[in-house]
Write a protein that holds these residues in place. Structure first.
Motif, mmCIF file in Angstrom:
data_model
loop_
_atom_site.group_PDB
_atom_site.id
_atom_site.type_symbol
_atom_site.label_atom_id
_atom_site.label_comp_id
_atom_site.label_asym_id
_atom_site.label_seq_id
_atom_site.Cartn_x
_atom_site.Cartn_y
_atom_site.Cartn_z
ATOM 1 N N SER A 282 15.900 45.636 38.743
ATOM 2 C CA SER A 282 15.399 44.600 37.848
ATOM 3 C C SER A 282 15.943 43.238 38.242
ATOM 4 N N LEU A 283 15.333 42.188 37.672
ATOM 5 C CA LEU A 283 15.763 40.825 37.973
ATOM 6 C C LEU A 283 17.174 40.552 37.460
ATOM 7 N N LEU A 284 17.602 41.297 36.454
ATOM 8 C CA LEU A 284 18.918 41.080 35.854
ATOM 9 C C LEU A 284 19.995 41.983 36.463
ATOM 10 N N ALA A 285 19.666 42.676 37.531
ATOM 11 C CA ALA A 285 20.619 43.620 38.112
ATOM 12 C C ALA A 285 21.914 42.924 38.554
ATOM 13 N N SER A 286 21.789 41.782 39.242
ATOM 14 C CA SER A 286 22.983 41.083 39.720
ATOM 15 C C SER A 286 23.789 40.521 38.558
ATOM 16 N N PHE A 287 23.081 40.050 37.510
ATOM 17 C CA PHE A 287 23.786 39.533 36.336
ATOM 18 C C PHE A 287 24.499 40.666 35.598
ATOM 19 N N ASN A 288 23.838 41.816 35.484
ATOM 20 C CA ASN A 288 24.473 42.971 34.855
ATOM 21 C C ASN A 288 25.688 43.437 35.642
ATOM 22 N N ASP A 289 25.613 43.327 36.964
ATOM 23 C CA ASP A 289 26.761 43.705 37.791
ATOM 24 C C ASP A 289 27.968 42.816 37.483
ATOM 25 N N ARG A 290 27.713 41.551 37.216
ATOM 26 C CA ARG A 290 28.810 40.662 36.820
ATOM 27 C C ARG A 290 29.385 41.074 35.476
ATOM 28 N N LEU A 291 28.502 41.407 34.530
ATOM 29 C CA LEU A 291 28.959 41.807 33.203
ATOM 30 C C LEU A 291 29.734 43.125 33.226
ATOM 31 N N ILE A 292 29.321 44.028 34.106
ATOM 32 C CA ILE A 292 29.919 45.367 34.126
ATOM 33 C C ILE A 292 31.131 45.437 35.041
ATOM 34 N N HIS A 293 31.052 44.782 36.201
ATOM 35 C CA HIS A 293 32.099 44.937 37.217
ATOM 36 C C HIS A 293 32.882 43.651 37.495
ATOM 37 N N SER A 294 32.200 42.633 37.995
ATOM 38 C CA SER A 294 32.879 41.457 38.549
ATOM 39 C C SER A 294 33.803 40.776 37.542
ATOM 40 N N TRP A 295 33.256 40.370 36.401
ATOM 41 C CA TRP A 295 34.053 39.616 35.439
ATOM 42 C C TRP A 295 35.163 40.451 34.794
ATOM 43 N N PRO A 296 34.874 41.676 34.310
ATOM 44 C CA PRO A 296 35.968 42.480 33.730
ATOM 45 C C PRO A 296 37.074 42.801 34.736
ATOM 46 N N ASN A 297 36.710 43.106 35.973
ATOM 47 C CA ASN A 297 37.721 43.425 36.988
ATOM 48 C C ASN A 297 38.589 42.209 37.304
ATOM 49 N N PHE A 298 37.962 41.041 37.387
ATOM 50 C CA PHE A 298 38.711 39.808 37.648
ATOM 51 C C PHE A 298 39.704 39.544 36.518
ATOM 52 N N ILE A 299 39.237 39.683 35.278
ATOM 53 C CA ILE A 299 40.106 39.460 34.118
ATOM 54 C C ILE A 299 41.245 40.468 34.082
ATOM 55 N N ASP A 300 40.954 41.716 34.423
ATOM 56 C CA ASP A 300 41.986 42.753 34.416
ATOM 57 C C ASP A 300 43.116 42.441 35.390
ATOM 58 N N VAL A 301 42.739 41.972 36.597
ATOM 59 C CA VAL A 301 43.764 41.665 37.598
ATOM 60 C C VAL A 301 44.679 40.547 37.106
ATOM 61 N N VAL A 302 44.092 39.479 36.583
ATOM 62 C CA VAL A 302 44.886 38.330 36.133
ATOM 63 C C VAL A 302 45.784 38.701 34.958
ATOM 64 N N THR A 303 45.227 39.400 33.979
ATOM 65 C CA THR A 303 46.023 39.741 32.795
ATOM 66 C C THR A 303 47.070 40.807 33.095
ATOM 67 N N ASN A 304 46.726 41.797 33.888
ATOM 68 C CA ASN A 304 47.690 42.864 34.203
ATOM 69 C C ASN A 304 48.874 42.354 35.009
ATOM 70 N N GLU A 305 48.645 41.298 35.818
ATOM 71 C CA GLU A 305 49.732 40.712 36.592
ATOM 72 C C GLU A 305 50.542 39.712 35.770
ATOM 73 N N GLY A 306 50.095 39.423 34.545
ATOM 74 C CA GLY A 306 50.814 38.479 33.695
ATOM 75 C C GLY A 306 50.586 37.029 34.048
ATOM 76 N N TRP A 307 49.394 36.713 34.597
ATOM 77 C CA TRP A 307 49.100 35.349 35.034
ATOM 78 C C TRP A 307 48.134 34.635 34.096
ATOM 79 N N GLY A 308 47.951 35.172 32.892
ATOM 80 C CA GLY A 308 46.968 34.610 31.981
ATOM 81 C C GLY A 308 47.269 33.187 31.563
ATOM 82 N N TRP A 309 48.547 32.804 31.451
ATOM 83 C CA TRP A 309 48.912 31.462 31.005
ATOM 84 C C TRP A 309 48.907 30.445 32.142
ATOM 85 N N TRP A 310 49.452 30.824 33.294
ATOM 86 C CA TRP A 310 49.627 29.856 34.387
ATOM 87 C C TRP A 310 48.695 30.097 35.572
#
Length: 439
Positions: A282-310
């Motif tokens: 579908s046309l939204l496949a790449s956008f859904n991939d961001r919602l499902i994989h790209s953005w959550p994974n990016f947030i997980d790395v930053v928060t799990n490493e304790g870099w959320g503030w700086w």
């Protein structure tokens, strides 16, 4: 006779005189041309064994910025941001990044710094800059046609520069559809350039008919690149320009644009979208991939490493993490969202910088010269593209963004009103009654 009139007539009699604004505009022109033809130039320069020549425009930008730094003492806000970037670079080194990561990121943002420190001089040569941008736009359109109907040698070509592998032109497809990149490095860059080039030119075209013809041609070219985020952003920008004569609706559009850019990554943590949607056709496949994989994974790395503030640090996020890879940086190489990108790199300070885009748009919406109107459309479109793209790493976008910031920081009395946003773009009559006509 008045001596000042003698000076003016003398300047007009020497239209080809090389002065500082002209030199800096030529540097900007070389940067835009090298970016427009980046894919083809990388191929032919590498074949000739002189691939490093491609970086001469950026090196010229570095020199210009270094010479202009002493003149920026009256802009404490700029120095505060530069100091924050320096501190963030130290954070990146402490987190395990290398000087190569920091240097590569700095090299990426040289066009932004050039636009910031030299944008005032570029505004003095908008006619020359407009001609260059017009030629780049025509070349971009021809590149699409060439890529569609012929087999260009630079498509899919890659080469090594030292220990780093560089791609002349990224060959990829969406399903069975080839993503056209023309002379550029990749289709995303080409789509962004066509959008921004056309918005810039529209503000300076005198003929309403030409302006109305330019928009569909540009949109059609963007559509052919199959870059959906840029196509949608371009249409929404044209809709905003229809409202440009009204202050409140325009301000509302600006607020929604900035806020949505922050809300999308947050929504990715709350929505429960089936995994299969990320791999559909579908046309939204790449956008859904961001919602499902790209953005959550990016947030997980930053928060799990304790870099959320700086943040992870300047140089630990984006293309620098891909060019100089470290195992723990792999998921930070692509954020696909401007707000997320700045937060991951600079923490809460990055979020603050992102939010400053709203007052920047308000400032550009004020009455003033045509360059202000051109930059308004460009910045708004760039924000929309940044909803699902690392647009801050696109040279053309960062150059214009730097110019917009420089224009906004310039005292109002140095600007002279020429036309309103709506009349420049030829989309609507000015309805801003009860407002001071002064800039």
């Amino acid at each position: 006779m008045n001596p000042s009139s003698l000076t003016i007539s003398h300047r007009r009699s020497r239209p080809l005189a090389i002065d500082k604004p002209t030199v800096l505009t030529l540097i900007a022109a070389s940067l835009l041309i090298s970016e427009t033809f980046a894919g083809a130039l990388r191929y032919y320069l590498d074949v000739a064994g002189v691939s490093a020549l491609l970086y001469l425009p950026k090196l010229a930008c570095v020199t210009a910025v270094a010479l202009e730094l002493p003149r920026a003492q009256s802009k404490p806000g700029v120095w505060l941001v530069l100091f924050a970037v320096l501190v963030s670079s130290l954070f990146a080194l402490l987190h395990g990044a290398t000087l190569g990561n920091v240097g590569f990121s700095l090299f990426i943002y040289i066009p932004l710094l050039f636009g910031l420190f030299c944008g005032g001089y570029l505004e003095q040569r908008t006619r020359l800059l407009s001609w260059v941008i017009g030629l780049c736009l025509v070349a971009s359109l021809l590149g699409i046609a060439l890529d569609m109907f012929t087999s260009v040698p630079w498509k899919g070509y890659s080469y090594m520069m030292g220990d780093v592998e560089l791609t002349a032109n990224k060959s990829w497809a969406f399903g069975s559809t080839d993503r056209l990149a023309g002379f550029a490095r990749m289709s995303t860059n080409l789509a962004v350039m066509i959008a921004l080039y056309s918005l810039f030119l529209a503000a300076f075209l005198q003929s309403r008919l030409l302006r109305m013809a330019l928009y569909p041609v540009a949109f059609g070219a963007i559509f052919l690149t199959t870059n959906k985020s840029t196509a949608a952003a371009y249409l929404l920008t044209l809709m905003m320009l229809f409202l440009a004569g009204y202050r409140l609706p325009s301000a509302t559009a600006f607020f929604i644009a900035v806020l949505t850019g922050m809300a999308l990554p947050i929504a990715s943590l709350l929505l429960n979208i089936p995994q299969s949607e990320a791999y559909s056709a579908s046309l939204l496949a790449s956008f859904n991939d961001r919602l499902i994989h790209s953005w959550p994974n990016f947030i997980d790395v930053v928060t799990n490493e304790g870099w959320g503030w700086w943040g992870a640090g300047f140089g630990a996020v984006g293309s620098s993490a891909a060019a100089f890879p470290l195992a723990w940086l792999e998921l930070l190489s692509i954020a696909d969202n401007t707000a997320l990108y700045l937060w991951g790199m600079l923490g809460v300070f990055g979020v603050l910088l992102y939010l400053l885009l709203f007052p920047l748009l308000l400032r550009l919406h004020d009455r003033g010269p045509r360059i202000r109107d051109a930059l308004l459309g460009i910045v708004f479109c760039t924000i929309l593209i940044g909803w699902a793209t690392d647009v801050l790493e696109v040279t053309t976008a960062t150059l214009f963004l730097g110019m917009a910031i420089a224009h906004a920081l310039t005292p109002r009395e140095r600007h002279h009103p020429i036309a309103t946003v709506s009349t420049c773009y030829g989309l609507e009559l000015d309805k801003r009654k009860n407002r001071d006509d002064r800039p």
